[in-house]
Scaffold this motif. Structure first.
Motif: not given
Ligand SMILES: *Cc1c(COP(=O)(O)O)cnc(C)c1O
Length: 248
Positions: A70, A93, A175, A177, A218, A236-237
């Motif tokens: 990111n 991203i 996309m 979040i 995510m 990610g995590t």
């Molecule tokens: C950090 C991030 C993720 C991953 O998040 P996790 O909760 O660790 O899986 C996904 N998308 C974006 C845009 C991010 O910045």
């Protein structure tokens, strides 16, 4: 360079990363099965931000060849450390400032957070000069949180219509979040909003694209996102373990 990069020891051992990836792949397959979708419709984009390059190499050994980052500087630092011969690519991203567009174009194969026309023009100009194109996704703020980047849902259709002017941008989709938190209904509403917007864009072939991609979901909500049509989940995590708190 961030501390996490100076400290080259992976926080999570390579075999744990491999096991995590296998586990996520199984959960993706199970979610696809529940949703009556083919597993090939959903790609896993591991998000390696704050992780040392050893963690990326461990994931690469499990067949991962594209990572989400990111921050431009961190992406470039990792790309330079990992020899391009390895076939490792990066998707940006996170938000991109115009003064970093050149670096982004140099290293990213995909940009998932497009939300301004001036940035689109800037990227297009730099790509033209390099004689290449870039896959882009438009980021939408489906949660209404003011801290989030991305376009308001009401802005998306007119914004998207203007992207056809940029020949070097390969417009692939949307996309988002989702709202963080335990309320599955509200998270699902974010995903549904993104899907509805994408379907309109696709039906009208806006900007000459089929808008195939829905990047959503995510670590905490990717299965729900798949049930709502995600084609790219950014994890990610759940693969790499926790991250230190973000500084700055
Ligand atoms: C950090 C991030 C993720 C991953 O998040 P996790 O909760 O660790 O899986 C996904 N998308 C974006 C845009 C991010 O910045």
């Amino acid at each position: 360079m961030s501390e996490s990069m100076a400290d080259r020891t992976p926080r999570v051992p390579a075999e744990v990363i491999a096991a995590n990836i296998a586990g996520i792949r199984q959960r993706i397959a199970a979610a696809c099965e529940r949703a009556g979708r083919d597993t090939s419709e959903v790609r896993l984009l591991p998000v390696s931000k704050t992780q040392p390059v050893e963690a990326l190499l461990a994931a690469h050994a499990s067949g991962i060849d594209r990572f989400g980052e990111n921050r431009v500087q961190e992406m470039v630092a990792k790309a330079e450390l990992l020899h391009p011969e390895l076939g490792i690519e990066f998707a940006l991203i996170g938000p991109l400032q115009s003064n970093k567009a050149g670096r982004a174009v140099e290293w990213a194969v995909e940009f998932q957070a497009l939300d301004s026309l001036s940035l689109a023009a800037n990227l297009d100009r730099r790509l033209q000069a390099r004689g290449r194109s870039l896959d882009v996704l438009v980021e939408v703020n489906t949660s209404g949180e003011t801290t989030k980047h991305g376009l308001a849902p009401a802005e998306v259709l007119s914004f998207a219509a203007q992207l056809g002017a940029f020949d070097s941008l390969n417009v692939r989709g949307l996309m988002t979040i989702a709202l963080p938190g335990p309320d599955q209904g509200m998270v699902a509403a974010c995903f549904e909003m993104l899907r509805a917007l994408r379907n309109r864009l696709r039906d009208d072939q806006v900007a000459g694209s089929d808008w195939p991609e829905l990047s959503m979901g995510m670590s905490g909500d990717f299965e729900l996102a798949i049930e709502h049509g995600a084609t790219c989940v950014r994890v990610g995590t759940a693969i790499f373990g926790g991250r230190p708190p973000v500084a700055g």
